[in-house]
Structures are given as structure tokens and as C-alpha cells.
Design a protein around this motif. Structure first.
Motif, PDB file in Angstrom:
ATOM      1  N   LEU A 138       0.805  -1.214   0.000  1.00 23.02           N
ATOM      2  CA  LEU A 138       0.000   0.000   0.000  1.00 23.02           C
ATOM      3  C   LEU A 138       0.841   1.269   0.000  1.00 23.02           C
ATOM      4  CD1 LEU A 138      -2.762  -1.099   2.516  1.00 23.02           C
ATOM      5  CD2 LEU A 138      -2.708  -1.314   0.028  1.00 23.02           C
ATOM      6  N   GLY A 139       2.066   1.154  -0.486  1.00 24.10           N
ATOM      7  CA  GLY A 139       2.879   2.348  -0.689  1.00 24.10           C
ATOM      8  C   GLY A 139       3.328   3.045   0.567  1.00 24.10           C
ATOM      9  N   ILE A 140       3.764   2.256   1.563  1.00 23.34           N
ATOM     10  CA  ILE A 140       4.179   2.892   2.811  1.00 23.34           C
ATOM     11  C   ILE A 140       5.659   2.665   3.062  1.00 23.34           C
ATOM     12  CG2 ILE A 140       1.912   2.745   3.834  1.00 23.34           C
ATOM     13  CD1 ILE A 140       2.846   0.276   5.337  1.00 23.34           C
ATOM     14  N   GLY A 141       6.409   2.412   2.001  1.00 19.98           N
ATOM     15  CA  GLY A 141       7.833   2.110   2.148  1.00 19.98           C
ATOM     16  C   GLY A 141       8.621   3.208   2.817  1.00 19.98           C
ATOM     17  N   ALA A 142       8.149   4.444   2.732  1.00 23.81           N
ATOM     18  CA  ALA A 142       8.934   5.539   3.299  1.00 23.81           C
ATOM     19  C   ALA A 142       8.995   5.483   4.814  1.00 23.81           C
ATOM     20  CB  ALA A 142       8.323   6.874   2.859  1.00 23.81           C
ATOM     21  N   VAL A 143       8.139   4.650   5.446  1.00 26.69           N
ATOM     22  CA  VAL A 143       8.132   4.575   6.895  1.00 26.69           C
ATOM     23  C   VAL A 143       9.413   3.962   7.415  1.00 26.69           C
ATOM     24  CG1 VAL A 143       6.958   3.544   8.883  1.00 26.69           C
ATOM     25  CG2 VAL A 143       5.624   4.406   6.943  1.00 26.69           C
ATOM     26  N   PHE A 144      10.025   3.044   6.630  1.00 29.35           N
ATOM     27  CA  PHE A 144      11.157   2.273   7.117  1.00 29.35           C
ATOM     28  C   PHE A 144      12.422   2.631   6.358  1.00 29.35           C
ATOM     29  CE2 PHE A 144       7.377  -0.442   7.633  1.00 29.35           C
ATOM     30  CZ  PHE A 144       7.387  -0.523   9.014  1.00 29.35           C
ATOM     31  N   GLY A 145      13.571   2.413   6.994  1.00 27.67           N
ATOM     32  CA  GLY A 145      14.860   2.574   6.337  1.00 27.67           C
ATOM     33  C   GLY A 145      15.623   1.272   6.376  1.00 27.67           C
ATOM     34  N   PHE A 146      16.159   0.817   5.227  1.00 27.38           N
ATOM     35  CA  PHE A 146      16.882  -0.437   5.185  1.00 27.38           C
ATOM     36  C   PHE A 146      17.656  -0.529   3.893  1.00 27.38           C
ATOM     37  CE2 PHE A 146      12.309  -0.929   4.531  1.00 27.38           C
ATOM     38  CZ  PHE A 146      12.304  -0.890   3.155  1.00 27.38           C
ATOM     39  N   ALA A 147      18.530  -1.521   3.837  1.00 28.30           N
ATOM     40  CA  ALA A 147      19.304  -1.780   2.623  1.00 28.30           C
ATOM     41  C   ALA A 147      18.524  -2.685   1.698  1.00 28.30           C
ATOM     42  CB  ALA A 147      20.628  -2.449   3.000  1.00 28.30           C
ATOM     43  N   THR A 148      18.825  -2.630   0.410  1.00 30.88           N
ATOM     44  CA  THR A 148      18.170  -3.473  -0.574  1.00 30.88           C
ATOM     45  C   THR A 148      18.875  -4.815  -0.646  1.00 30.88           C
ATOM     46  OG1 THR A 148      17.554  -1.564  -1.875  1.00 30.88           O
ATOM     47  CG2 THR A 148      17.525  -3.698  -3.004  1.00 30.88           C
ATOM     48  N   ALA A 189      15.774 -12.636  13.994  1.00 28.12           N
ATOM     49  CA  ALA A 189      16.716 -11.547  13.725  1.00 28.12           C
ATOM     50  C   ALA A 189      17.800 -11.495  14.803  1.00 28.12           C
ATOM     51  CB  ALA A 189      15.979 -10.220  13.641  1.00 28.12           C
ATOM     52  N   GLN A 190      17.408 -11.697  16.035  1.00 23.30           N
ATOM     53  CA  GLN A 190      18.383 -11.667  17.129  1.00 23.30           C
ATOM     54  C   GLN A 190      19.376 -12.811  17.008  1.00 23.30           C
ATOM     55  OE1 GLN A 190      16.903 -12.615  21.140  1.00 23.30           O
ATOM     56  NE2 GLN A 190      18.113 -10.923  21.920  1.00 23.30           N
ATOM     57  N   ARG A 191      18.875 -14.014  16.729  1.00 19.14           N
ATOM     58  CA  ARG A 191      19.765 -15.165  16.623  1.00 19.14           C
ATOM     59  C   ARG A 191      20.649 -15.084  15.376  1.00 19.14           C
ATOM     60  NH1 ARG A 191      17.333 -19.434  15.542  1.00 19.14           N
ATOM     61  NH2 ARG A 191      15.160 -18.735  15.409  1.00 19.14           N
ATOM     62  N   PHE A 192      20.100 -14.549  14.295  1.00 17.15           N
ATOM     63  CA  PHE A 192      20.897 -14.431  13.082  1.00 17.15           C
ATOM     64  C   PHE A 192      22.019 -13.415  13.272  1.00 17.15           C
ATOM     65  CE2 PHE A 192      21.815 -12.535   8.907  1.00 17.15           C
ATOM     66  CZ  PHE A 192      22.292 -13.674   8.270  1.00 17.15           C
ATOM     67  N   GLU A 193      21.735 -12.323  13.973  1.00 19.49           N
ATOM     68  CA  GLU A 193      22.794 -11.343  14.257  1.00 19.49           C
ATOM     69  C   GLU A 193      23.953 -12.006  14.994  1.00 19.49           C
ATOM     70  OE1 GLU A 193      23.863  -7.920  17.465  1.00 19.49           O
ATOM     71  OE2 GLU A 193      21.753  -8.525  17.257  1.00 19.49           O
ATOM     72  N   LYS A 194      23.647 -12.813  15.999  1.00 14.85           N
ATOM     73  CA  LYS A 194      24.690 -13.486  16.766  1.00 14.85           C
ATOM     74  C   LYS A 194      25.485 -14.447  15.881  1.00 14.85           C
ATOM     75  CE  LYS A 194      23.505 -11.341  20.463  1.00 14.85           C
ATOM     76  NZ  LYS A 194      24.329 -10.156  20.874  1.00 14.85           N
ATOM     77  N   ALA A 195      24.799 -15.132  14.973  1.00 15.26           N
ATOM     78  CA  ALA A 195      25.486 -16.047  14.066  1.00 15.26           C
ATOM     79  C   ALA A 195      26.447 -15.287  13.157  1.00 15.26           C
ATOM     80  CB  ALA A 195      24.471 -16.820  13.235  1.00 15.26           C
ATOM     81  N   CYS A 196      26.026 -14.099  12.696  1.00 17.42           N
ATOM     82  CA  CYS A 196      26.907 -13.267  11.859  1.00 17.42           C
ATOM     83  C   CYS A 196      28.148 -12.850  12.638  1.00 17.42           C
ATOM     84  CB  CYS A 196      26.151 -12.034  11.371  1.00 17.42           C
ATOM     85  SG  CYS A 196      24.886 -12.329  10.134  1.00 17.42           S
ATOM     86  N   ALA A 221      29.204  -3.750  12.993  1.00 18.96           N
ATOM     87  CA  ALA A 221      28.305  -3.395  11.892  1.00 18.96           C
ATOM     88  C   ALA A 221      27.057  -4.280  11.898  1.00 18.96           C
ATOM     89  CB  ALA A 221      29.033  -3.533  10.554  1.00 18.96           C
ATOM     90  N   TYR A 222      27.222  -5.582  12.165  1.00 20.73           N
ATOM     91  CA  TYR A 222      26.069  -6.471  12.238  1.00 20.73           C
ATOM     92  C   TYR A 222      25.129  -6.036  13.363  1.00 20.73           C
ATOM     93  CZ  TYR A 222      28.838  -9.622   9.276  1.00 20.73           C
ATOM     94  OH  TYR A 222      29.586 -10.167   8.260  1.00 20.73           O
ATOM     95  N   ALA A 223      25.701  -5.673  14.506  1.00 22.14           N
ATOM     96  CA  ALA A 223      24.893  -5.262  15.646  1.00 22.14           C
ATOM     97  C   ALA A 223      24.107  -3.989  15.341  1.00 22.14           C
ATOM     98  CB  ALA A 223      25.777  -5.065  16.874  1.00 22.14           C
ATOM     99  N   ALA A 233      21.327  -4.781  12.906  1.00 28.26           N
ATOM    100  CA  ALA A 233      20.304  -5.559  13.608  1.00 28.26           C
ATOM    101  C   ALA A 233      19.437  -4.656  14.478  1.00 28.26           C
ATOM    102  CB  ALA A 233      20.952  -6.647  14.447  1.00 28.26           C
ATOM    103  N   ARG A 234      20.038  -3.659  15.106  1.00 24.81           N
ATOM    104  CA  ARG A 234      19.261  -2.722  15.923  1.00 24.81           C
ATOM    105  C   ARG A 234      18.246  -1.978  15.061  1.00 24.81           C
ATOM    106  NH1 ARG A 234      24.088  -2.155  18.987  1.00 24.81           N
ATOM    107  NH2 ARG A 234      24.894  -0.523  17.599  1.00 24.81           N
ATOM    108  N   LYS A 235      18.656  -1.584  13.876  1.00 24.84           N
ATOM    109  CA  LYS A 235      17.730  -0.880  12.975  1.00 24.84           C
ATOM    110  C   LYS A 235      16.582  -1.796  12.562  1.00 24.84           C
ATOM    111  CE  LYS A 235      21.237   2.261  11.077  1.00 24.84           C
ATOM    112  NZ  LYS A 235      22.017   2.664   9.878  1.00 24.84           N
ATOM    113  N   LEU A 236      16.916  -3.048  12.244  1.00 27.79           N
ATOM    114  CA  LEU A 236      15.872  -3.988  11.858  1.00 27.79           C
ATOM    115  C   LEU A 236      14.927  -4.269  13.023  1.00 27.79           C
ATOM    116  CD1 LEU A 236      14.522  -5.968   9.930  1.00 27.79           C
ATOM    117  CD2 LEU A 236      16.241  -7.679  10.593  1.00 27.79           C
ATOM    118  N   GLN A 237      15.472  -4.461  14.214  1.00 25.86           N
ATOM    119  CA  GLN A 237      14.617  -4.714  15.377  1.00 25.86           C
ATOM    120  C   GLN A 237      13.691  -3.529  15.650  1.00 25.86           C
ATOM    121  OE1 GLN A 237      14.030  -7.423  16.781  1.00 25.86           O
ATOM    122  NE2 GLN A 237      15.824  -8.741  16.885  1.00 25.86           N
TER     123      GLN A 237
END
Length: 302
Positions: free
Chosen positions: A17-27, A144-151, A161-163, A166-170
Motif C-alpha cells: 500500500l505504498g508505505i515504504g517511506a516509513v522504514f529505512g533499510f538496505a536493498t 533476527a536476534q539469533r541471526f545477528e549473533k550467528a553473523c 556493523a552487524y549489531a 540488527a538494531r535498525k531492523l529490530q
């Protein structure tokens, strides 16, 4: 998703529904990283997207299943898939019996089990529970939390950088959870149904009253629904006892199609859902837009 019963693949319906501007992330990049580079291979693009938001650019992330035309239950891995998994630094999957083919690829490789991150390792999931974990907001946060630790363990040099990523994603996951919790008081207790149990985790989070479970379980288990369950489902639609009908846009089979037709005739709102995330978006946009659509269909102004 149930298998068989004369099912054919459908076309993924757009539900953003075109709300992508709400979030910031990498492609997320999709492709095959060169062997020996740090890489992550995901069974499905939903988990691949979440992984990419944490791992990239320090690890290259690719997903095996990216098309809604492919049934994850029936997918047969290729030799190239096996090579990608064997060369991967980390592998991610849904688990829960949903993508057992990835389990086999990992077992055939030399990948340490600690480098295989499955969503079903979440403490809140138990054998026999619903397998559609990308619709379970708590399971996603835990993944997301467990994957961050694995990275961090696989690549300590980039742990900071992973941490940070991960904070941004959380934070984005927390925003989706907050959206769901804000919607919950307005829809809690409303009777809804689905053609299969794809919608159940999200419906539970919203406090919706999921009906027609016998029908859904039969479809999931690839058996004909009991006649009494079919009759009850059809009667509830005809009598407008249900406020919403959800269905899987990736699958078309006669029993479900008839229910969708009955819902249309009864003027019951219909919610399209999918197992493979639409390309060109991200998990938080996808789920947030789905929540917005649920609120709209149930008459909640947002």
C-alpha cells in the motif's frame, strides 16, 4: 500450504500500500556469490530479506525461492543449490517441516549446525505448531536476534556493523508489532476464517477468533476436508457469520475457490496472502501493509 487436491499456481496479488517511506533499510541483492566469499543462502526470500538487512554488505545474501510460482513444500533442489549451500558461511530457513529440502542440503554439506539458523528454533514454537513463521511477529524478532549473533560469530571483524544493522531492523520489527497491537483492540474477537492456516499466526497476534480450523487443517495435510467441515464453512459464509476470509494467492484448488466465490456473494471481505514475499519489497513493508489492509477490510480507520 496444503498440497495436491487439484491445485494450480495462481498469480501473486499485489498487496503493498505504498508505505515504504516509513522504514529505512538496505536493498537485498539476489544472486550467487563467488565461492569462498562470505555469503548467506536463504531457503525463501522472506528470511533472505531479513538476513540481508543484517548481513549486507559484509556478507552477500541470496535466496533460493523467490518466485510465487514455486511451492516451497514441493521444491526439488538443484545441484547449483547444493553448491551454494556447501559454499555458504551461513544458511537460513523457516524450518518447522516447511522446507525440509534445505535440511537435507545442509546435512550433505560440511556446514556447522551453529551456522544454520532456522526460524523454528524460537522458544515459542513447538512440534506441530503452525509453520508459517514469517507471519509470527515474535518469531521474526527472535530470528533476527539469533541471526545477528550467528553473523558476529562467523565474522567477528564486522561484529559492530552487524549489531548496528540488527538494531535498525529490530526497531522496524517493533514498529510492526506496535501497529498490530494498536489494531488489536478494534478487531479482537471478530470471527474470521481462511482457506488454509497461513493467516493463523497473524490472526492470533491480533486477537481474532479463527474459525473453520478443521477445513484448514485438512487442506494443510493434503486431504479432502470432511463434508461436515465444508458444509459448516459454507453455511457460515452464507449467513455472514465471518467478518473476513483469508486465502493463499499462490494456490488455487476447487474447494477453496468455491469458498472465495461464496464470500464474494455474501459481501464478506477477502484478504489475499502469500507464502513467498513479493520481490522488490521488504518484510516490514509487506507485513505492515497487510496489517493496514486487515484494518481496512474490518472497518477500522487507521
Amino acid at each position: 500450504m496444503g498440497m495436491g487436491l487439484g491445485k494450480t499456481k495462481g498469480i501473486l496479488c499485489p498487496i503493498l500500500l505504498g508505505i515504504g517511506a516509513v522504514f529505512g533499510f538496505a536493498t537485498m541483492k539476489v544472486g550467487y556469490a563467488a565461492p569462498h566469499a562470505l555469503s548467506v543462502v536463504a531457503a525463501e526470500n522472506t528470511w533472505g530479506d531479513l538476513a540481508a538487512q543484517i548481513a549486507e554488505p559484509d556478507m552477500h545474501v541470496s535466496s533460493i525461492l523467490v518466485s510465487p510460482a514455486v511451492d516451497p513444500h514441493l521444491y526439488a533442489p538443484t545441484p547449483d543449490d547444493a553448491r551454494r549451500v556447501a559454499d555458504a558461511t551461513l544458511v537460513v530457513a523457516n524450518g518447522a517441516g516447511y522446507d525440509t529440502w534445505m535440511d537435507h542440503l545442509v546435512q550433505a554439506s560440511a556446514l556447522p549446525q551453529a551456522h544454520y539458523v532456522r526460524a523454528d528454533a524460537w522458544a515459542g514454537w513447538h512440534e506441530g505448531d503452525n509453520a508459517h513463521l514469517w507471519y509470527d511477529l515474535n518469531a521474526v524478532a527472535d530470528f533476527a536476534q539469533r541471526f545477528e549473533k550467528a553473523c558476529e560469530q562467523a565474522d567477528p571483524a564486522h561484529a559492530k556493523a552487524y549489531a548496528e544493522r540488527a538494531r535498525k531492523l529490530q526497531a522496524d520489527i517493533a514498529s510492526v508489532q506496535a501497529q498490530a497491537l494498536a489494531l488489536r483492540p478494534h478487531v479482537q474477537g471478530m470471527a474470521v476464517a481462511a482457506t488454509e492456516p497461513l493467516f493463523t499466526p497473524l490472526a492470533r497476534y491480533l486477537g481474532l477468533d479463527m474459525k473453520e480450523n478443521d477445513f484448514q487443517i485438512a487442506i494443510m495435510n493434503d486431504v479432502e476436508p470432511p463434508p461436515i467441515a465444508v458444509a459448516a464453512f459454507e453455511q457460515d459464509l452464507a449467513q455472514r457469520k465471518l467478518k473476513l476470509l483469508a486465502y493463499n494467492v499462490q494456490v488455487e484448488e476447487p474447494a477453496s475457490k468455491r469458498l472465495i466465490d461464496l464470500a464474494h456473494k455474501a459481501d464478506i471481505p477477502i484478504l489475499p496472502l502469500a507464502e513467498i514475499m513479493p520481490q522488490g519489497t521488504h518484510w516490514q513493508i509487506w507485513i505492515s501493509s497487510t496489517l493496514t489492509q486487515i484494518g481496512h477490510l474490518l472497518g477500522v480507520a487507521q
